[in-house]
Design a protein around this motif. Structure first.
Motif: not given
Length: 267
Positions: A101-103, A128-130, A181-182, A227-230
């Protein structure tokens, strides 16, 4: 004519002797009852003179309870706890939802009194993480965040820092462009960063590119603005949380980050 003898004088000695015997008997009973074997006067039990029951003894004092053990950080197993330096008094714990998981959730713990142990100093934050989650052996480009306990010794950013005790490298080189990524914009992600001492020289600027383990083991692992994503390997929290964290972390307290998925940290 002879004078008749009186019988009174004859009975007097017997009366006197009898009285003496009675007196001696009374004294003797007092002496035997009131003297112990050593000749000292004994005391009766209780204020009323009524002795207590045979074998009665004074109540023993209640045993004192042992002190409570120091509080541990929830969710950390013995192997993870053993990696936290004895002198560390601040631990930023980032717990991933799962290995892939990236959360994750981040909580700052402090240990101001070693006898009492750790306590949560700030409420839990979303983080978030990777992209691909976590790994115990990070390699360049694997898009996983390294699991472990790492010191925190330097910070920096493109913006003036909030009040902080951390060494802070203010530089326009903390810039990033493009999309995540998103598809989310990455601009501003490095306005505030705290370097994680994975494969780097502790105390150096976060911009320092020295990789003691080799370039293939990756580097540039930071805590930075979300930044709102992984991320590619970093940990990110909101800008407000970054400023709050910078204001609280104190190099004197030898802060560390404890990071990984929940299963790994529980070992």
């Amino acid at each position: 004519m002879p004078v008749p003898r009186s019988r009174v004088p004859l009975r007097l000695p017997y009366v006197v002797c009898a009285a003496l015997l009675l007196l001696l008997a009374g004294c003797g009973s007092v002496s035997l009852a009131g003297m112990d074997g050593g000749g000292a006067t004994t005391k009766t039990a209780g204020a009323t003179g009524v002795p207590g029951p045979p074998g009665a003894a004074a109540a023993a004092p209640a045993p004192s309870l042992p002190p409570a053990p120091p509080r541990e950080i929830p969710g950390l197993g013995p192997r993870t706890r053993a990696q936290i330096p004895a002198g560390a008094r601040q631990a930023f714990v980032v717990t991933g939802e799962s290995p892939d998981s990236n959360r994750s959730t981040a909580v700052l713990y402090t240990r101001d009194d070693p006898a009492r142990g750790w306590r949560a100093a700030l409420a839990p934050w979303p983080a978030h993480n990777a992209l691909n989650g976590w790994t115990a052996e990070h390699w360049e480009g694997d898009l996983r965040s390294p699991v472990g306990v790492f010191t925190l010794t330097a910070a920096g950013g493109r913006l003036d820092p909030p009040a902080t005790a951390f060494p802070y490298d203010l530089s326009p080189d903390f810039k990033v462009e493009g999309e995540g990524f998103h598809g989310e914009p990455l601009e501003g992600s490095f306005d505030y960063v705290i370097a994680i001492d994975y494969n780097r020289v502790p105390g150096a600027s976060p911009l320092d590119q020295t990789r003691p383990l080799g370039d293939e083991r990756g580097g540039g692992i930071w805590i930075h603005v979300d930044h709102g994503g992984p991320t590619q390997g970093c940990v990110s929290v909101t800008e407000e949380r970054m400023k709050e964290l910078l204001g609280v972390l104190d190099p004197v307290k030898e802060p560390v980050i404890v990071m990984g998925d929940a299963a790994a940290l529980s070992r």
